[in-house]
Design an enzyme around this catalytic site. Structure first.
Site, PDB file in Angstrom:
ATOM      1  N   CYS A  38      -6.336   2.050   5.504  1.00 34.05           N
ATOM      2  CA  CYS A  38      -6.816   0.680   6.385  1.00 34.05           C
ATOM      3  C   CYS A  38      -6.149   0.130   7.611  1.00 34.05           C
ATOM      4  CB  CYS A  38      -6.908  -0.485   5.318  1.00 34.05           C
ATOM      5  SG  CYS A  38      -4.482  -0.386   5.064  1.00 34.05           S
TER       6      CYS A  38
ATOM      7  N   HIS B 211       0.818  -1.198   0.160  1.00 31.68           N
ATOM      8  CA  HIS B 211       0.047   0.127  -0.365  1.00 31.68           C
ATOM      9  C   HIS B 211       0.875   1.246   0.363  1.00 31.68           C
ATOM     10  CE1 HIS B 211      -3.968  -1.508   1.877  1.00 31.68           C
ATOM     11  NE2 HIS B 211      -3.451  -2.908   0.812  1.00 31.68           N
TER      12      HIS B 211
ATOM     13  N   GLU C 124       1.074   4.012   2.117  1.00 25.27           N
ATOM     14  CA  GLU C 124       1.313   4.337   3.574  1.00 25.27           C
ATOM     15  C   GLU C 124       2.732   3.521   3.810  1.00 25.27           C
ATOM     16  OE1 GLU C 124      -1.354   3.267   2.347  1.00 25.27           O
ATOM     17  OE2 GLU C 124      -3.433   3.930   3.688  1.00 25.27           O
TER      18      GLU C 124
ATOM     19  N   CYS D  30      -2.141  -0.333   7.621  1.00 22.56           N
ATOM     20  CA  CYS D  30      -1.588   0.621   7.732  1.00 22.56           C
ATOM     21  C   CYS D  30      -1.677   1.404   8.950  1.00 22.56           C
ATOM     22  CB  CYS D  30      -1.998   1.262   6.601  1.00 22.56           C
ATOM     23  SG  CYS D  30      -1.213   0.729   4.624  1.00 22.56           S
TER      24      CYS D  30
END
Length: 167
Positions: A101, A71, A73, A104
């Site tokens: 999410c 992801h 992040e 993260c």
């Protein structure tokens, strides 16, 4: 009392008056999100900032990397850790175009970031206030200041257009 759009662990969906710095760094995250989109990835971008300078950046790449943890992040935190020589990233702010999410958020807590600024809310998996608020647990040994809604219109439009084109 904290201002209504910024608080510890309490994300607000709207940021009516984000700072100029917040707008600049969110625009950088949006540019990264467009790179993800160009690769067919969900358009999410993130930049990690310390002392007014970008120290890490990332955009969604789970499809291309065949990695569920790729992801935006996570990639920005990894890059920041490499540059700064430590997985702990105190005194940093993470700007991300979409509400993070749970995975993260957990990484942000372990990295000890000081602040999270996000654009669009994510009612399906958002863990900074939409679906759940993982930052709100006062028992956590680290607290993160959270602000949502910075450039939300632009961030939301990018995601909406991406998914509309795939239907």
């Amino acid at each position: 009392m904290n201002p209504p759009t910024e608080s510890t662990g309490d994300a607000r969906p709207n940021a009516p008056n984000p700072s100029a710095e917040d707008r600049v760094f969110m625009a950088c995250a949006l540019a990264l999100a467009r790179q993800a989109e160009a690769l067919g990835e969900v358009p999410v971008g993130a930049v990690l900032v310390r002392d007014g300078a970008i120290v890490g950046e990332g955009f969604n790449q789970p499809i291309g990397r065949r990695d569920a943890t790729a992801h935006a992040e996570i990639l920005a935190l990894r890059a920041g850790g490499q540059l700064l020589g430590n997985y702990r990233l105190p005194n940093t702010c993470l700007y991300v175009t979409l509400e993070p999410c749970l995975m993260c958020v957990g990484a942000m807590l372990h990295a000890r970031i000081a602040r999270l600024v996000y654009g669009a809310t994510d009612p399906k998996v958002g863990a900074a206030g939409s679906l759940l608020n993982a930052f709100s647990n006062s028992g956590l040994n680290h607290q993160v200041q959270v602000q949502g809604g910075v450039l939300a219109t632009e961030c939301s439009a990018l995601l909406r257009d991406f998914f509309r084109a795939r239907r």
